[in-house]
Design a protein around this motif. Structure first.
Motif, PDB file in Angstrom:
ATOM      1  N   PRO A 115      46.052  22.522  31.590  1.00  0.00           N
ATOM      2  CA  PRO A 115      46.422  23.893  31.212  1.00  0.00           C
ATOM      3  C   PRO A 115      45.445  24.519  30.227  1.00  0.00           C
ATOM      4  CG  PRO A 115      47.918  22.311  30.195  1.00  0.00           C
ATOM      5  CD  PRO A 115      47.085  21.554  31.166  1.00  0.00           C
ATOM      6  N   ALA A 116      44.830  23.705  29.357  1.00  0.00           N
ATOM      7  CA  ALA A 116      43.865  24.254  28.402  1.00  0.00           C
ATOM      8  C   ALA A 116      42.637  24.794  29.123  1.00  0.00           C
ATOM      9  CB  ALA A 116      43.458  23.188  27.388  1.00  0.00           C
ATOM     10  N   THR A 117      42.148  24.060  30.115  1.00  0.00           N
ATOM     11  CA  THR A 117      40.966  24.497  30.858  1.00  0.00           C
ATOM     12  C   THR A 117      41.232  25.818  31.574  1.00  0.00           C
ATOM     13  OG1 THR A 117      40.258  22.204  31.182  1.00  0.00           O
ATOM     14  CG2 THR A 117      39.325  23.851  32.648  1.00  0.00           C
ATOM     15  N   LEU A 118      42.366  25.901  32.268  1.00  0.00           N
ATOM     16  CA  LEU A 118      42.693  27.131  32.989  1.00  0.00           C
ATOM     17  C   LEU A 118      42.932  28.287  32.027  1.00  0.00           C
ATOM     18  CD1 LEU A 118      44.970  25.711  35.822  1.00  0.00           C
ATOM     19  CD2 LEU A 118      42.732  26.782  36.097  1.00  0.00           C
ATOM     20  N   ALA A 119      43.607  28.023  30.912  1.00  0.00           N
ATOM     21  CA  ALA A 119      43.850  29.088  29.937  1.00  0.00           C
ATOM     22  C   ALA A 119      42.534  29.612  29.358  1.00  0.00           C
ATOM     23  CB  ALA A 119      44.756  28.579  28.814  1.00  0.00           C
ATOM     24  N   LEU A 120      41.581  28.725  29.127  1.00  0.00           N
ATOM     25  CA  LEU A 120      40.279  29.151  28.609  1.00  0.00           C
ATOM     26  C   LEU A 120      39.530  30.004  29.629  1.00  0.00           C
ATOM     27  CD1 LEU A 120      39.285  25.814  26.850  1.00  0.00           C
ATOM     28  CD2 LEU A 120      39.538  28.029  25.707  1.00  0.00           C
ATOM     29  N   ILE A 121      39.648  29.662  30.913  1.00  0.00           N
ATOM     30  CA  ILE A 121      39.018  30.482  31.952  1.00  0.00           C
ATOM     31  C   ILE A 121      39.713  31.833  32.045  1.00  0.00           C
ATOM     32  CG2 ILE A 121      38.658  30.707  34.445  1.00  0.00           C
ATOM     33  CD1 ILE A 121      38.144  27.717  34.566  1.00  0.00           C
ATOM     34  N   PHE A 122      41.056  31.827  32.066  1.00  0.00           N
ATOM     35  CA  PHE A 122      41.800  33.082  32.165  1.00  0.00           C
ATOM     36  C   PHE A 122      41.516  33.994  30.974  1.00  0.00           C
ATOM     37  CE2 PHE A 122      45.301  30.623  34.608  1.00  0.00           C
ATOM     38  CZ  PHE A 122      44.548  30.667  35.761  1.00  0.00           C
ATOM     39  N   GLY A 123      41.337  33.397  29.801  1.00  0.00           N
ATOM     40  CA  GLY A 123      41.121  34.198  28.606  1.00  0.00           C
ATOM     41  C   GLY A 123      39.706  34.731  28.471  1.00  0.00           C
ATOM     42  N   ALA A 124      38.730  34.016  29.014  1.00  0.00           N
ATOM     43  CA  ALA A 124      37.329  34.398  28.823  1.00  0.00           C
ATOM     44  C   ALA A 124      36.779  35.280  29.935  1.00  0.00           C
ATOM     45  CB  ALA A 124      36.465  33.143  28.697  1.00  0.00           C
ATOM     46  N   PHE A 125      37.417  35.246  31.105  1.00  0.00           N
ATOM     47  CA  PHE A 125      36.888  35.991  32.246  1.00  0.00           C
ATOM     48  C   PHE A 125      37.941  36.962  32.756  1.00  0.00           C
ATOM     49  CE2 PHE A 125      34.705  31.947  31.986  1.00  0.00           C
ATOM     50  CZ  PHE A 125      33.367  32.326  32.073  1.00  0.00           C
ATOM     51  N   ALA A 126      37.586  38.230  32.824  1.00  0.00           N
ATOM     52  CA  ALA A 126      38.520  39.283  33.203  1.00  0.00           C
ATOM     53  C   ALA A 126      39.005  39.081  34.632  1.00  0.00           C
ATOM     54  CB  ALA A 126      37.847  40.652  33.076  1.00  0.00           C
ATOM     55  N   GLU A 127      40.295  39.395  34.857  1.00  0.00           N
ATOM     56  CA  GLU A 127      40.853  39.269  36.192  1.00  0.00           C
ATOM     57  C   GLU A 127      40.105  40.187  37.155  1.00  0.00           C
ATOM     58  OE1 GLU A 127      45.252  39.362  38.353  1.00  0.00           O
ATOM     59  OE2 GLU A 127      45.070  39.363  36.173  1.00  0.00           O
ATOM     60  N   GLY A 128      39.763  39.637  38.315  1.00  0.00           N
ATOM     61  CA  GLY A 128      38.963  40.380  39.277  1.00  0.00           C
ATOM     62  C   GLY A 128      37.736  39.572  39.665  1.00  0.00           C
ATOM     63  N   PRO A 129      36.634  40.228  40.054  1.00  0.00           N
ATOM     64  CA  PRO A 129      35.437  39.510  40.514  1.00  0.00           C
ATOM     65  C   PRO A 129      34.899  38.503  39.502  1.00  0.00           C
ATOM     66  CG  PRO A 129      35.267  41.845  41.037  1.00  0.00           C
ATOM     67  CD  PRO A 129      36.486  41.686  40.186  1.00  0.00           C
ATOM     68  N   GLU A 130      34.952  38.856  38.213  1.00  0.00           N
ATOM     69  CA  GLU A 130      34.428  37.955  37.184  1.00  0.00           C
ATOM     70  C   GLU A 130      35.201  36.644  37.153  1.00  0.00           C
ATOM     71  OE1 GLU A 130      35.027  38.539  32.711  1.00  0.00           O
ATOM     72  OE2 GLU A 130      33.024  39.346  33.009  1.00  0.00           O
ATOM     73  N   ARG A 131      36.516  36.754  37.155  1.00  0.00           N
ATOM     74  CA  ARG A 131      37.335  35.542  37.131  1.00  0.00           C
ATOM     75  C   ARG A 131      37.242  34.798  38.458  1.00  0.00           C
ATOM     76  NH1 ARG A 131      43.516  35.954  35.340  1.00  0.00           N
ATOM     77  NH2 ARG A 131      42.500  36.597  33.404  1.00  0.00           N
ATOM     78  N   ASN A 132      37.145  35.521  39.547  1.00  0.00           N
ATOM     79  CA  ASN A 132      37.040  34.864  40.854  1.00  0.00           C
ATOM     80  C   ASN A 132      35.803  33.977  40.921  1.00  0.00           C
ATOM     81  OD1 ASN A 132      39.342  36.240  41.629  1.00  0.00           O
ATOM     82  ND2 ASN A 132      38.236  37.838  42.733  1.00  0.00           N
ATOM     83  N   ARG A 133      34.683  34.477  40.393  1.00  0.00           N
ATOM     84  CA  ARG A 133      33.459  33.662  40.380  1.00  0.00           C
ATOM     85  C   ARG A 133      33.628  32.434  39.490  1.00  0.00           C
ATOM     86  NH1 ARG A 133      31.060  38.907  40.397  1.00  0.00           N
ATOM     87  NH2 ARG A 133      30.939  38.889  38.108  1.00  0.00           N
ATOM     88  N   ALA A 134      34.275  32.632  38.357  1.00  0.00           N
ATOM     89  CA  ALA A 134      34.508  31.500  37.452  1.00  0.00           C
ATOM     90  C   ALA A 134      35.412  30.457  38.109  1.00  0.00           C
ATOM     91  CB  ALA A 134      35.130  31.995  36.142  1.00  0.00           C
ATOM     92  N   MET A 135      36.470  30.913  38.784  1.00  0.00           N
ATOM     93  CA  MET A 135      37.366  29.983  39.470  1.00  0.00           C
ATOM     94  C   MET A 135      36.646  29.286  40.625  1.00  0.00           C
ATOM     95  SD  MET A 135      40.232  29.920  37.882  1.00  0.00           S
ATOM     96  CE  MET A 135      41.151  28.983  39.094  1.00  0.00           C
ATOM     97  N   GLY A 136      35.688  29.984  41.250  1.00  0.00           N
ATOM     98  CA  GLY A 136      34.906  29.358  42.306  1.00  0.00           C
ATOM     99  C   GLY A 136      34.084  28.193  41.783  1.00  0.00           C
ATOM    100  N   ALA A 137      33.449  28.386  40.628  1.00  0.00           N
ATOM    101  CA  ALA A 137      32.671  27.303  40.020  1.00  0.00           C
ATOM    102  C   ALA A 137      33.576  26.146  39.612  1.00  0.00           C
ATOM    103  CB  ALA A 137      31.908  27.829  38.809  1.00  0.00           C
ATOM    104  N   TRP A 138      34.746  26.477  39.089  1.00  0.00           N
ATOM    105  CA  TRP A 138      35.726  25.457  38.695  1.00  0.00           C
ATOM    106  C   TRP A 138      36.199  24.671  39.915  1.00  0.00           C
ATOM    107  CZ3 TRP A 138      41.019  25.162  39.925  1.00  0.00           C
ATOM    108  CH2 TRP A 138      41.779  24.282  39.159  1.00  0.00           C
TER     109      TRP A 138
END
Length: 470
Positions: A115-138
């Motif tokens: 949960p810490a890893t996902l929360a850090l991604i959700f908090g650092a990358f705005a929902e939308g294309p930015e977060r989608n790219r981050a989730m892709g790398a994850w």
């Protein structure tokens, strides 16, 4: 936040997902040697796997709330430290009890890391294309971990001994924890106090989840109608029912009612339970087909998973973010699940006595591609619309559903595959059971795609200031 710093932060979070995913496969190859050297029984050796599942699945809700209340960076570093130290203790274990205890503590570390890893991604990358790219790398890192686990487990067990599958985690986890001190920004002051943490809810959620996962893990060994099986499941379900009543009357609950009622998160929890349950069953079906039926060695079986995993990595990194940006969460999630089910079906269709690896390739490629898309989409949907103060528990709820769904799905589909088999079944009988189980898993995955159509994205309610501060 500077671009270089953001890239480094994402690389650290993706690397951590690789560490956790690595452990999903790496221990399985070493189980026969562990059982022989430490004196496990034929049935009891499965607790090397189950103890980790109990620690992880039982404490994810508590870990998610701890992330929200005490800080994602603090819990991320604490989880990695526990993970590394417990891995060292596992490698040094000289008895079954010590190894099982070490694996349980390793699971506790995982319950903080995820949960810490996902929360850090959700908090650092705005929902939308930015977060989608981050989730892709994850997601790509997770797929790489699965591939590396299959291969590395065989290599380490052969050349270093079973202890190597635990020792390899030590420098990885502790190195990531040290790197976090440079790359992750400090957390705000933690929210303390019983009222702020909902101690009764935390105790009920932890005890209930532990008992449910314990029942699912222990049922196949002790018997589903035993105290360990049905007894643990019934007790866990009762405690979780009490949790819902308590949470409805608590001013600051462990699991906010808004999250439970949210159609987006509720659908995500159902879909991820199906996805994880059929994923584990698919790995079981393919592994059992390759080794007992076709006679592949452990290393050959690991290599046979490479096409599936490599396609999955590319799909998670490239295809999933593009599809999310173009079609949105609901359509991408539904298509990913349905396509993964079709891929499983194609894989089962290619299984036969005296079959060949090329016959499995079409199904492997289809399953790998759409499975990679679904993996990213399902976890991206968990954070959709969740405010900064509830992203940890939202991630914990989603990951708890994955653990419980995975344990339940694997138990049910293994039971389907082995129904009616004697102690020394013929390869034809084994294959028939695997095919039935595989078709059931494929149908359930396609059904998960239909469930995903009920997903309703939640409005993003966090403020710009909250995102910048994160």
């Amino acid at each position: 936040m500077k671009i270089e710093h953001r890239v480094g932060k994402l690389a650290l979070l993706a690397f951590t997902q690789l560490i956790v995913a690595l452990d999903y496969n790496i221990v399985y190859v070493a189980l026969p040697d562990i059982g022989t050297e430490l004196g496990f029984g034929v049935r009891s050796v499965q607790w090397v796997v189950s103890a980790y599942a109990v620690g992880l699945g039982g404490l994810l809700l508590l870990g998610g709330r701890a992330v929200d209340r005490l800080g994602a960076r603090r819990m991320f570093m604490l989880g990695l430290t526990l993970y590394g130290v417990a891995s060292l203790a596992g490698g040094l274990a000289t008895s079954p009890g010590l190894l099982v205890a070490a694996r349980a503590v390793q699971g506790v570390g995982g319950a903080l890391i995820s949960p810490a890893t996902l929360a850090l991604i959700f908090g650092a990358f705005a929902e939308g294309p930015e977060r989608n790219r981050a989730m892709g790398a994850w997601g790509m890192a997770g797929s790489a971990g699965l591939a590396a686990g299959s291969l590395l487990g065989g290599v380490l067990t052969h050349y270093v001994g079973w202890q190597g599958v635990f020792y390899v985690n030590v420098p990885l986890a502790l190195g990531a924890a040290l790197t976090a001190t440079r790359l992750l920004p400090p957390d705000p002051p933690p929210v303390t106090g019983v009222r702020g943490f909902d101690l009764p809810g935390a105790l009920l959620a932890t005890a209930g989840s532990v008992l449910v996962v314990l029942g699912l893990a222990g049922g196949p060994d002790a018997g589903w109608w035993s105290v360990h099986g049905a007894g643990s499941l019934a007790a866990g379900a009762m405690l979780l029912a009490v949790l819902l009543v308590v949470e409805g009357r608590t001013r600051d609950p462990l699991v906010p009612a808004r999250l439970i009622r949210a159609r987006g998160l509720g659908t995500t929890m159902a879909v991820i339970a199906v996805f994880q349950g059929t994923l584990g069953a698919g790995y079981y079906v393919l592994t059992t087909y390759l080794q007992p039926v076709l006679g592949y060695s452990g290393l050959q079986a690991g290599l046979a998973f490479l096409p599936l995993t490599l396609v999955c990595m590319v799909a998670a990194l490239k295809a999933a973010p593009a599809m999310l940006g173009r079609w949105g969460l609901r359509a991408t999630l539904s298509l990913g699940m349905a396509g993964a089910g079709v891929g499983m079906g194609a894989l089962v269709a290619g299984m036969s006595i005296g079959g060949s690896f090329p016959a499995l390739l079409p199904g492997s490629v289809i399953w790998g591609f759409f499975g990679g898309v679904a993996f990213v989409a399902v976890y991206a949907s968990a954070g959709s619309g969740a405010p900064a103060g509830q992203q940890g528990v939202a991630s914990g709820l989603a990951t708890t559903s994955a653990q419980i769904g995975g344990a339940m799905g694997l138990a049910v589909l293994v039971a389907v595959a082995t129904a009616g088999l004697g102690r020394q079944p013929h390869a034809v009988q084994v294959l028939e059971g695997l095919r039935v189980s595989g078709w059931v898993a494929a149908a359930a995955t396609v059904a998960g795609g239909l469930i995903a159509l009920a997903f309703k994205p939640q409005p993003q309610i966090e403020t710009i200031k909250e995102r910048v501060d994160a």
